[in-house]
Design an enzyme around this catalytic site. Sequence first.
Site, PDB file in Angstrom:
ATOM      1  N   ARG A 247       0.855  -1.179   0.000  1.00 55.17           N
ATOM      2  CA  ARG A 247       0.000   0.000   0.000  1.00 55.17           C
ATOM      3  C   ARG A 247       0.900   1.240   0.000  1.00 55.17           C
ATOM      4  O   ARG A 247       2.062   1.182   0.429  1.00 55.17           O
ATOM      5  CB  ARG A 247      -0.902   0.028   1.233  1.00 55.17           C
ATOM      6  CG  ARG A 247      -1.885  -1.131   1.343  1.00 55.17           C
ATOM      7  CD  ARG A 247      -2.707  -0.977   2.617  1.00 55.17           C
ATOM      8  NE  ARG A 247      -3.735  -2.010   2.737  1.00 55.17           N
ATOM      9  CZ  ARG A 247      -3.589  -3.140   3.432  1.00 55.17           C
ATOM     10  NH1 ARG A 247      -2.447  -3.365   4.068  1.00 55.17           N
ATOM     11  NH2 ARG A 247      -4.566  -4.030   3.497  1.00 55.17           N
TER      12      ARG A 247
ATOM     13  N   LYS B 239      -2.585  -2.013   7.717  1.00 59.73           N
ATOM     14  CA  LYS B 239      -3.737  -1.368   8.339  1.00 59.73           C
ATOM     15  C   LYS B 239      -3.953  -1.906   9.746  1.00 59.73           C
ATOM     16  O   LYS B 239      -3.754  -3.088  10.004  1.00 59.73           O
ATOM     17  CB  LYS B 239      -4.993  -1.610   7.495  1.00 59.73           C
ATOM     18  CG  LYS B 239      -5.054  -0.776   6.223  1.00 59.73           C
ATOM     19  CD  LYS B 239      -6.384  -0.964   5.517  1.00 59.73           C
ATOM     20  CE  LYS B 239      -6.499  -0.059   4.301  1.00 59.73           C
ATOM     21  NZ  LYS B 239      -7.798  -0.237   3.611  1.00 59.73           N
TER      22      LYS B 239
ATOM     23  N   HIS C  34      -1.537   2.476  -5.994  1.00 60.64           N
ATOM     24  CA  HIS C  34      -2.609   1.491  -5.878  1.00 60.64           C
ATOM     25  C   HIS C  34      -2.716   0.638  -7.143  1.00 60.64           C
ATOM     26  O   HIS C  34      -3.015  -0.556  -7.076  1.00 60.64           O
ATOM     27  CB  HIS C  34      -3.940   2.193  -5.604  1.00 60.64           C
ATOM     28  CG  HIS C  34      -5.047   1.239  -5.270  1.00 60.64           C
ATOM     29  ND1 HIS C  34      -5.002   0.402  -4.171  1.00 60.64           N
ATOM     30  CD2 HIS C  34      -6.215   0.958  -5.892  1.00 60.64           C
ATOM     31  CE1 HIS C  34      -6.095  -0.333  -4.132  1.00 60.64           C
ATOM     32  NE2 HIS C  34      -6.850  -0.023  -5.156  1.00 60.64           N
TER      33      HIS C  34
ATOM     34  N   ARG D 226      -0.071  -1.963  -6.918  1.00 64.62           N
ATOM     35  CA  ARG D 226      -0.484  -3.004  -5.961  1.00 64.62           C
ATOM     36  C   ARG D 226      -1.526  -3.922  -6.590  1.00 64.62           C
ATOM     37  O   ARG D 226      -1.466  -5.147  -6.443  1.00 64.62           O
ATOM     38  CB  ARG D 226      -1.042  -2.330  -4.704  1.00 64.62           C
ATOM     39  CG  ARG D 226      -1.645  -3.263  -3.668  1.00 64.62           C
ATOM     40  CD  ARG D 226      -1.992  -2.455  -2.424  1.00 64.62           C
ATOM     41  NE  ARG D 226      -3.008  -3.066  -1.584  1.00 64.62           N
ATOM     42  CZ  ARG D 226      -2.783  -3.975  -0.628  1.00 64.62           C
ATOM     43  NH1 ARG D 226      -1.550  -4.389  -0.413  1.00 64.62           N
ATOM     44  NH2 ARG D 226      -3.757  -4.455   0.097  1.00 64.62           N
TER      45      ARG D 226
ATOM     46  N   HIS E  25      -4.840  -8.592   3.550  1.00 66.09           N
ATOM     47  CA  HIS E  25      -6.289  -8.462   3.668  1.00 66.09           C
ATOM     48  C   HIS E  25      -6.777  -9.309   4.835  1.00 66.09           C
ATOM     49  O   HIS E  25      -6.421 -10.476   4.954  1.00 66.09           O
ATOM     50  CB  HIS E  25      -6.979  -8.928   2.388  1.00 66.09           C
ATOM     51  CG  HIS E  25      -6.885  -7.949   1.272  1.00 66.09           C
ATOM     52  ND1 HIS E  25      -7.060  -8.301  -0.044  1.00 66.09           N
ATOM     53  CD2 HIS E  25      -6.623  -6.615   1.259  1.00 66.09           C
ATOM     54  CE1 HIS E  25      -6.926  -7.231  -0.816  1.00 66.09           C
ATOM     55  NE2 HIS E  25      -6.660  -6.201  -0.042  1.00 66.09           N
TER      56      HIS E  25
ATOM     57  N   TYR F 271     -10.892  -7.578  -5.059  1.00 65.27           N
ATOM     58  CA  TYR F 271      -9.704  -6.839  -5.485  1.00 65.27           C
ATOM     59  C   TYR F 271      -9.106  -7.425  -6.749  1.00 65.27           C
ATOM     60  O   TYR F 271      -8.595  -6.720  -7.604  1.00 65.27           O
ATOM     61  CB  TYR F 271      -8.679  -6.896  -4.355  1.00 65.27           C
ATOM     62  CG  TYR F 271      -7.617  -5.850  -4.384  1.00 65.27           C
ATOM     63  CD1 TYR F 271      -6.511  -5.953  -5.199  1.00 65.27           C
ATOM     64  CD2 TYR F 271      -7.713  -4.738  -3.556  1.00 65.27           C
ATOM     65  CE1 TYR F 271      -5.526  -4.995  -5.205  1.00 65.27           C
ATOM     66  CE2 TYR F 271      -6.737  -3.771  -3.549  1.00 65.27           C
ATOM     67  CZ  TYR F 271      -5.641  -3.912  -4.375  1.00 65.27           C
ATOM     68  OH  TYR F 271      -4.667  -2.955  -4.366  1.00 65.27           O
TER      69      TYR F 271
END
Length: 297
Positions: free
Chosen positions: A147, A170, A239, A242, A265, A274
Amino acid sequence: MERPALTEWLDKFLDYLKYERNLSPKTQENYLRQLHSVIKTANFDNWSELTTDHVRKILAQAKREQLSPRSIALRLSSLRTFCQFLILNQVLDVNPAKSVRAPKQGRPLPKQLSVDQMDQLLDIEPDSLLAIRDRAMMELTYGCGLRLAELAGLNLKDIEDSSQILVQGKGSKERLLPLGRESRKWLNAWLKVRGQMAPFDEMAVFVSKHKRRISPRQIAKRMQLWANKQQINQQVNPHKLRHSFATHMLESSGDLRAVQELLGHANLSTTQVYTHLDFQHLSNVYDKTHPRAQRKK
């Protein structure tokens, strides 16, 4: 046409958003714009008369105006928040927008670059410090599926050895990622010359010309600059790199779970969307691999 009985509450609502909800100026602006649009076509004279049927008609009007599902959802969200404010001020007893559903929006996916396009983008001559740094950033983003925030946040201590890096994802979740041949090669090339741009006490892996951690915004600008130089005829950003990583990995391996782990994820469904897998592909993987799915011959 002026509707003072309706508009007089908007200034009070703005103060509520600003001082009590502490929402951003952009969100305040979006909410007020949506409510002004509602007032223009309102077929009621006071907010106390607002019903669920009115709300449905407001959304139907937005649809006739060919607003996108995202914009219609924003209009509904603005109304819900405003109605909640009116309840606090005893103008309404219940929220008439609460039970109305927004239209399905779908999840737009960025188009990935092809393998050939990635090769073209990354074919950069290492003829300057910035070129070496930028190639290292792009090789890591594409090679590890990082990311933007993960790339910008990399510190020297996160380089475990020459074959892997530790990434802060995250929710402060860490994951250890392998470095491929090209990622390792260009990261090492950058680390050899990094001292010419970074002060001794700077812990960031990637720094700007100002000798401090490079910002996410600047990373994105540099990637688009190289896309233009390398004649990639589409927008390029971290992005998209990625997403290209995820797509190319999945196309080559078919291993959805591994791609999920590499991307960081939490849910497999996120990876499925995705990487734009369809159900048939998942069904085929299941039929071929699950012990109880395999039919006896």
